[in-house]
Design a protein around this motif. Structure first.
Motif, PDB file in Angstrom:
ATOM      1  N   ARG A   6      -7.614  47.277 -14.496  1.00 56.57           N
ATOM      2  CA  ARG A   6      -7.815  48.704 -14.782  1.00 56.57           C
ATOM      3  C   ARG A   6      -6.529  49.488 -14.520  1.00 56.57           C
ATOM      4  O   ARG A   6      -6.119  50.323 -15.329  1.00 56.57           O
ATOM      5  N   ALA A   7      -5.886  49.216 -13.388  1.00 56.95           N
ATOM      6  CA  ALA A   7      -4.658  49.930 -13.035  1.00 56.95           C
ATOM      7  C   ALA A   7      -3.563  49.698 -14.075  1.00 56.95           C
ATOM      8  O   ALA A   7      -2.857  50.634 -14.463  1.00 56.95           O
ATOM      9  N   GLU A   8      -3.436  48.479 -14.541  1.00 56.44           N
ATOM     10  CA  GLU A   8      -2.415  48.179 -15.552  1.00 56.44           C
ATOM     11  C   GLU A   8      -2.736  48.872 -16.866  1.00 56.44           C
ATOM     12  O   GLU A   8      -1.859  49.412 -17.529  1.00 56.44           O
ATOM     13  N   ARG A   9      -4.013  48.881 -17.235  1.00 54.99           N
ATOM     14  CA  ARG A   9      -4.415  49.568 -18.468  1.00 54.99           C
ATOM     15  C   ARG A   9      -4.092  51.052 -18.386  1.00 54.99           C
ATOM     16  O   ARG A   9      -3.513  51.629 -19.314  1.00 54.99           O
ATOM     17  N   LEU A  10      -4.420  51.661 -17.269  1.00 57.77           N
ATOM     18  CA  LEU A  10      -4.151  53.086 -17.097  1.00 57.77           C
ATOM     19  C   LEU A  10      -2.648  53.373 -17.031  1.00 57.77           C
ATOM     20  O   LEU A  10      -2.180  54.379 -17.557  1.00 57.77           O
ATOM     21  N   HIS A  11      -1.913  52.473 -16.395  1.00 61.47           N
ATOM     22  CA  HIS A  11      -0.454  52.628 -16.305  1.00 61.47           C
ATOM     23  C   HIS A  11       0.174  52.664 -17.705  1.00 61.47           C
ATOM     24  O   HIS A  11       1.156  53.373 -17.932  1.00 61.47           O
ATOM     25  N   GLN A  12      -0.420  51.924 -18.617  1.00 59.20           N
ATOM     26  CA  GLN A  12       0.093  51.872 -19.989  1.00 59.20           C
ATOM     27  C   GLN A  12      -0.563  52.909 -20.900  1.00 59.20           C
ATOM     28  O   GLN A  12      -0.342  52.913 -22.108  1.00 59.20           O
ATOM     29  N   ASN A  13      -1.387  53.775 -20.313  1.00 64.06           N
ATOM     30  CA  ASN A  13      -2.074  54.830 -21.064  1.00 64.06           C
ATOM     31  C   ASN A  13      -2.921  54.272 -22.205  1.00 64.06           C
ATOM     32  O   ASN A  13      -2.957  54.841 -23.300  1.00 64.06           O
ATOM     33  N   LEU A  14      -3.590  53.170 -21.937  1.00 65.38           N
ATOM     34  CA  LEU A  14      -4.472  52.562 -22.927  1.00 65.38           C
ATOM     35  C   LEU A  14      -5.924  52.880 -22.584  1.00 65.38           C
ATOM     36  O   LEU A  14      -6.302  52.886 -21.419  1.00 65.38           O
ATOM     37  N   GLN A  16     -10.026  51.923 -22.762  1.00 60.28           N
ATOM     38  CA  GLN A  16     -10.786  50.681 -22.772  1.00 60.28           C
ATOM     39  C   GLN A  16     -11.015  50.232 -24.206  1.00 60.28           C
ATOM     40  O   GLN A  16     -10.919  49.046 -24.514  1.00 60.28           O
ATOM     41  N   GLU A  17     -11.296  51.184 -25.074  1.00 55.90           N
ATOM     42  CA  GLU A  17     -11.557  50.847 -26.472  1.00 55.90           C
ATOM     43  C   GLU A  17     -10.356  50.143 -27.099  1.00 55.90           C
ATOM     44  O   GLU A  17     -10.514  49.142 -27.805  1.00 55.90           O
ATOM     45  N   ALA A  18      -9.166  50.651 -26.860  1.00 60.83           N
ATOM     46  CA  ALA A  18      -7.966  50.030 -27.427  1.00 60.83           C
ATOM     47  C   ALA A  18      -7.822  48.596 -26.939  1.00 60.83           C
ATOM     48  O   ALA A  18      -7.463  47.704 -27.716  1.00 60.83           O
ATOM     49  N   VAL A  19      -8.112  48.368 -25.673  1.00 62.53           N
ATOM     50  CA  VAL A  19      -7.961  47.027 -25.113  1.00 62.53           C
ATOM     51  C   VAL A  19      -9.019  46.079 -25.647  1.00 62.53           C
ATOM     52  O   VAL A  19      -8.697  44.987 -26.120  1.00 62.53           O
ATOM     53  N   TYR A  20     -10.292  46.470 -25.601  1.00 63.09           N
ATOM     54  CA  TYR A  20     -11.308  45.510 -26.028  1.00 63.09           C
ATOM     55  C   TYR A  20     -11.256  45.235 -27.523  1.00 63.09           C
ATOM     56  O   TYR A  20     -11.508  44.120 -27.961  1.00 63.09           O
ATOM     57  N   LEU A  21     -10.879  46.229 -28.319  1.00 59.99           N
ATOM     58  CA  LEU A  21     -10.765  45.981 -29.759  1.00 59.99           C
ATOM     59  C   LEU A  21      -9.587  45.061 -30.064  1.00 59.99           C
ATOM     60  O   LEU A  21      -9.693  44.142 -30.880  1.00 59.99           O
ATOM     61  N   THR A  22      -8.463  45.306 -29.433  1.00 60.78           N
ATOM     62  CA  THR A  22      -7.271  44.487 -29.674  1.00 60.78           C
ATOM     63  C   THR A  22      -7.471  43.069 -29.138  1.00 60.78           C
ATOM     64  O   THR A  22      -7.028  42.102 -29.767  1.00 60.78           O
ATOM     65  N   ALA A  23      -8.147  42.954 -28.007  1.00 56.14           N
ATOM     66  CA  ALA A  23      -8.381  41.638 -27.411  1.00 56.14           C
ATOM     67  C   ALA A  23      -9.486  40.872 -28.124  1.00 56.14           C
ATOM     68  O   ALA A  23      -9.629  39.663 -27.927  1.00 56.14           O
ATOM     69  N   GLY A  24     -10.277  41.579 -28.922  1.00 56.45           N
ATOM     70  CA  GLY A  24     -11.370  40.913 -29.627  1.00 56.45           C
ATOM     71  C   GLY A  24     -12.515  40.532 -28.707  1.00 56.45           C
ATOM     72  O   GLY A  24     -13.138  39.489 -28.890  1.00 56.45           O
ATOM     73  N   ILE A  25     -12.762  41.369 -27.702  1.00 52.26           N
ATOM     74  CA  ILE A  25     -13.866  41.114 -26.779  1.00 52.26           C
ATOM     75  C   ILE A  25     -14.843  42.280 -26.828  1.00 52.26           C
ATOM     76  O   ILE A  25     -14.548  43.334 -27.380  1.00 52.26           O
ATOM     77  N   ASP A  26     -15.981  42.094 -26.236  1.00 50.66           N
ATOM     78  CA  ASP A  26     -17.021  43.111 -26.200  1.00 50.66           C
ATOM     79  C   ASP A  26     -16.668  44.209 -25.184  1.00 50.66           C
ATOM     80  O   ASP A  26     -16.052  43.936 -24.152  1.00 50.66           O
ATOM     81  N   ARG A  27     -17.098  45.426 -25.491  1.00 49.16           N
ATOM     82  CA  ARG A  27     -16.859  46.566 -24.599  1.00 49.16           C
ATOM     83  C   ARG A  27     -17.408  46.294 -23.208  1.00 49.16           C
ATOM     84  O   ARG A  27     -16.735  46.526 -22.195  1.00 49.16           O
ATOM     85  N   HIS A  50      -2.780  39.406 -22.397  1.00 45.09           N
ATOM     86  CA  HIS A  50      -1.881  39.459 -23.550  1.00 45.09           C
ATOM     87  C   HIS A  50      -1.797  40.884 -24.113  1.00 45.09           C
ATOM     88  O   HIS A  50      -0.710  41.371 -24.422  1.00 45.09           O
ATOM     89  N   VAL A  51      -2.949  41.533 -24.247  1.00 40.96           N
ATOM     90  CA  VAL A  51      -2.960  42.911 -24.755  1.00 40.96           C
ATOM     91  C   VAL A  51      -2.171  43.831 -23.820  1.00 40.96           C
ATOM     92  O   VAL A  51      -1.444  44.713 -24.272  1.00 40.96           O
ATOM     93  N   LEU A  52      -2.305  43.594 -22.519  1.00 39.82           N
ATOM     94  CA  LEU A  52      -1.594  44.425 -21.544  1.00 39.82           C
ATOM     95  C   LEU A  52      -0.132  44.008 -21.398  1.00 39.82           C
ATOM     96  O   LEU A  52       0.633  44.661 -20.692  1.00 39.82           O
TER      97      LEU A  52
END
Length: 61
Positions: A6-14, A16-27, A50-52
């Protein structure tokens, strides 16, 4: 571990939707991962890392 994801995602201003869609996983899978719930597969962990653009070793430390 979930807090690191979560911290890394927020650090990159991403979102959750951007991450799960790009990673091809469920929300819900991503939400559970960030909350430290469940038992994600190695493949899911690798996809999110990988997405992060960080190594899985750095995230699970």
């Amino acid at each position: 571990m979930g807090e690191r994801f979560r911290a890394e995602r927020l650090h990159q201003n991403l979102t959750q939707e951007a991450v799960y869609l790009t990673a091809g996983i469920d929300r819900l899978t991503l939400q559970n991962l960030e909350a430290g719930r469940g038992n994600p597969t190695f493949r899911v962990l690798l996809r999110v890392a990988h997405v992060l653009d960080v190594s899985l070793a750095d995230l699970v430390g």
